[in-house]
Write a protein that holds these residues in place. Structure first.
Motif, PDB file in Angstrom:
ATOM      1  N   THR A  87       0.831  -1.206   0.000  1.00 52.87           N
ATOM      2  CA  THR A  87       0.000   0.000   0.000  1.00 52.87           C
ATOM      3  C   THR A  87       0.863   1.252   0.000  1.00 52.87           C
ATOM      4  N   LEU A  88       1.962   1.217   0.729  1.00 54.69           N
ATOM      5  CA  LEU A  88       2.886   2.360   0.763  1.00 54.69           C
ATOM      6  C   LEU A  88       3.465   2.627  -0.629  1.00 54.69           C
ATOM      7  N   GLN A  89       3.714   1.560  -1.371  1.00 56.71           N
ATOM      8  CA  GLN A  89       4.332   1.691  -2.680  1.00 56.71           C
ATOM      9  C   GLN A  89       3.356   2.113  -3.765  1.00 56.71           C
ATOM     10  N   SER A  90       2.089   1.742  -3.615  1.00 58.27           N
ATOM     11  CA  SER A  90       1.128   1.962  -4.700  1.00 58.27           C
ATOM     12  C   SER A  90       0.171   3.132  -4.464  1.00 58.27           C
ATOM     13  N   THR A  91       0.331   3.848  -3.349  1.00 60.52           N
ATOM     14  CA  THR A  91      -0.534   4.989  -3.042  1.00 60.52           C
ATOM     15  C   THR A  91       0.322   6.180  -2.598  1.00 60.52           C
ATOM     16  N   ASN A  92      -0.350   7.296  -2.287  1.00 58.39           N
ATOM     17  CA  ASN A  92       0.396   8.469  -1.815  1.00 58.39           C
ATOM     18  C   ASN A  92       0.539   8.507  -0.298  1.00 58.39           C
ATOM     19  N   LEU A  93       0.112   7.462   0.394  1.00 61.47           N
ATOM     20  CA  LEU A  93       0.184   7.465   1.862  1.00 61.47           C
ATOM     21  C   LEU A  93       1.617   7.512   2.372  1.00 61.47           C
ATOM     22  N   GLY A  94       2.526   6.879   1.658  1.00 62.42           N
ATOM     23  CA  GLY A  94       3.921   6.871   2.090  1.00 62.42           C
ATOM     24  C   GLY A  94       4.591   8.219   1.977  1.00 62.42           C
ATOM     25  N   LYS A  95       3.972   9.147   1.241  1.00 60.71           N
ATOM     26  CA  LYS A  95       4.540  10.495   1.058  1.00 60.71           C
ATOM     27  C   LYS A  95       4.004  11.487   2.086  1.00 60.71           C
ATOM     28  N   LEU A  96       3.093  11.039   2.942  1.00 60.76           N
ATOM     29  CA  LEU A  96       2.500  11.950   3.914  1.00 60.76           C
ATOM     30  C   LEU A  96       3.503  12.362   4.988  1.00 60.76           C
ATOM     31  N   LEU A  97       3.327  13.580   5.468  1.00 56.66           N
ATOM     32  CA  LEU A  97       4.166  14.131   6.524  1.00 56.66           C
ATOM     33  C   LEU A  97       3.279  14.612   7.669  1.00 56.66           C
ATOM     34  N   PRO A  98       3.829  14.815   8.861  1.00 56.77           N
ATOM     35  CA  PRO A  98       3.041  15.390   9.953  1.00 56.77           C
ATOM     36  C   PRO A  98       2.376  16.694   9.500  1.00 56.77           C
ATOM     37  N   LYS A  99       1.107  16.838   9.829  1.00 57.61           N
ATOM     38  CA  LYS A  99       0.261  17.979   9.476  1.00 57.61           C
ATOM     39  C   LYS A  99      -0.317  17.901   8.066  1.00 57.61           C
ATOM     40  N   SER A 100       0.022  16.836   7.306  1.00 54.06           N
ATOM     41  CA  SER A 100      -0.620  16.639   6.002  1.00 54.06           C
ATOM     42  C   SER A 100      -2.113  16.414   6.212  1.00 54.06           C
ATOM     43  N   LYS A 101      -2.920  16.972   5.329  1.00 53.96           N
ATOM     44  CA  LYS A 101      -4.362  16.805   5.399  1.00 53.96           C
ATOM     45  C   LYS A 101      -4.791  15.572   4.603  1.00 53.96           C
ATOM     46  N   VAL A 102      -5.744  14.817   5.142  1.00 49.08           N
ATOM     47  CA  VAL A 102      -6.227  13.615   4.459  1.00 49.08           C
ATOM     48  C   VAL A 102      -7.755  13.560   4.507  1.00 49.08           C
ATOM     49  N   ASN A 103      -8.329  12.991   3.453  1.00 48.81           N
ATOM     50  CA  ASN A 103      -9.775  12.796   3.389  1.00 48.81           C
ATOM     51  C   ASN A 103     -10.159  11.536   4.146  1.00 48.81           C
ATOM     52  N   LEU A 104     -11.216  11.626   4.942  1.00 46.22           N
ATOM     53  CA  LEU A 104     -11.662  10.495   5.753  1.00 46.22           C
ATOM     54  C   LEU A 104     -13.129  10.167   5.480  1.00 46.22           C
ATOM     55  N   GLU A 105     -13.412   8.883   5.359  1.00 42.91           N
ATOM     56  CA  GLU A 105     -14.793   8.420   5.206  1.00 42.91           C
ATOM     57  C   GLU A 105     -14.947   7.063   5.875  1.00 42.91           C
ATOM     58  N   ARG A 106     -15.974   6.936   6.698  1.00 47.98           N
ATOM     59  CA  ARG A 106     -16.283   5.639   7.296  1.00 47.98           C
ATOM     60  C   ARG A 106     -16.995   4.757   6.277  1.00 47.98           C
ATOM     61  N   ALA A 107     -16.939   3.447   6.489  1.00 46.00           N
ATOM     62  CA  ALA A 107     -17.597   2.514   5.574  1.00 46.00           C
ATOM     63  C   ALA A 107     -19.101   2.767   5.555  1.00 46.00           C
ATOM     64  N   LEU A 108     -19.712   2.525   4.399  1.00 47.85           N
ATOM     65  CA  LEU A 108     -21.145   2.746   4.219  1.00 47.85           C
ATOM     66  C   LEU A 108     -21.954   1.732   5.018  1.00 47.85           C
ATOM     67  N   LYS A 109     -22.943   2.208   5.753  1.00 51.39           N
ATOM     68  CA  LYS A 109     -23.851   1.317   6.467  1.00 51.39           C
ATOM     69  C   LYS A 109     -24.881   0.749   5.493  1.00 51.39           C
ATOM     70  N   ALA A 110     -25.411  -0.428   5.815  1.00 53.26           N
ATOM     71  CA  ALA A 110     -26.365  -1.086   4.921  1.00 53.26           C
ATOM     72  C   ALA A 110     -27.574  -0.213   4.640  1.00 53.26           C
ATOM     73  N   GLN A 111     -27.977   0.589   5.626  1.00 48.01           N
ATOM     74  CA  GLN A 111     -29.158   1.443   5.461  1.00 48.01           C
ATOM     75  C   GLN A 111     -28.794   2.844   4.988  1.00 48.01           C
ATOM     76  N   GLY A 112     -27.507   3.047   4.680  1.00 47.87           N
ATOM     77  CA  GLY A 112     -27.067   4.375   4.276  1.00 47.87           C
ATOM     78  C   GLY A 112     -27.430   4.706   2.841  1.00 47.87           C
ATOM     79  N   ARG A 113     -27.316   5.995   2.488  1.00 50.47           N
ATOM     80  CA  ARG A 113     -27.598   6.463   1.143  1.00 50.47           C
ATOM     81  C   ARG A 113     -26.309   6.487   0.324  1.00 50.47           C
ATOM     82  N   LEU A 114     -26.401   5.994  -0.922  1.00 50.27           N
ATOM     83  CA  LEU A 114     -25.252   6.004  -1.817  1.00 50.27           C
ATOM     84  C   LEU A 114     -25.292   7.286  -2.629  1.00 50.27           C
ATOM     85  N   ASP A 115     -24.760   8.372  -2.040  1.00 49.51           N
ATOM     86  CA  ASP A 115     -24.826   9.683  -2.688  1.00 49.51           C
ATOM     87  C   ASP A 115     -23.741   9.869  -3.744  1.00 49.51           C
TER      88      ASP A 115
END
Length: 212
Positions: free
Chosen positions: A66-94
């Motif tokens: 994952t470190l090799q194939s994504t940009n996660l290995g390039k992150l530094l302290p204070k880097s901003k990242v997008n976060l999303e929890r997994a979709l719940k079964a009753q959730g809306r697929l927006d």
């Protein structure tokens, strides 16, 4: 499964590289609500498993691949990242169906502003571009976006003000790497077509061997 609708922009507090892989520590607030050990979180579009939860954030292991194939290995302290929890079964697929399995990394080549809207041009390899379709869906750092332009060397996506201010895209600049996940539907279609072609070839070879 995820939707590509970002819930919160987190901040990297620490990235500990190990002999094999790394441990990522993220500061956040909103997504901690109801979060449990073992839950899935998309971090810049990468599906990670929550290892530890504290009052100010959570941590997750990152595999070497994952470190090799994504940009996660390039992150530094204070880097901003997008976060999303997994979709719940009753959730809306927006957004659209996002697996959290990154297909590759692209580089931002240009950010253009037109009135209050932005267009981001991303350079990508042909192995990714074959799945990029005009007006189709693509996940950039976990954000569900619509493809507005396809070029020989990359593609463009349009960004509305709410997306720019509500995600880590607002911190990006030309040259930055972004994670790309193409639409899963296109990959399934390609798989089915290849299988059909293989079956047809095998059938023809069998008929020839039988003297037909």
């Amino acid at each position: 499964m995820f939707t590509g609708i970002i819930e919160e922009v987190g901040e990297i507090s620490n990235l500990q590289h190990k002999t094999s892989g790394a441990m990522l520590h993220i500061s956040c607030k909103k997504i901690l609500d109801g979060l449990k050990h073992g839950d899935s979180i998309a971090v810049n579009g990468v599906c990670l498993t929550v290892k530890d939860i504290k009052a100010a954030g959570f941590s997750a292991d990152i595999m070497p691949a994952t470190l090799q194939s994504t940009n996660l290995g390039k992150l530094l302290p204070k880097s901003k990242v997008n976060l999303e929890r997994a979709l719940k079964a009753q959730g809306r697929l927006d957004g659209h169906i996002v697996q959290g399995h990154i297909d590759g990394v692209g580089a931002i080549r240009e950010i253009k502003k037109s009135d209050e809207f932005f267009t981001i041009h991303i350079a990508a390899k042909q192995e990714l571009l074959k799945y990029i379709v005009l007006k189709g869906s693509v996940a950039i750092d976990g954000i569900s976006l619509t493809v507005q332009e396809v070029r020989s060397e990359g593609f463009g996506v349009s960004i509305i003000p709410a997306t720019l201010s509500g995600t880590a895209l607002g911190y990006k600049k030309p040259g930055d790497l972004v994670n790309i996940e193409t639409d899963i539907i296109g990959k399934y279609i390609e798989k089915f077509l290849k299988q059909e072609q293989c079956n047809e070839t095998m059938t023809m070879e069998k008929l020839i061997s039988m003297g037909y």
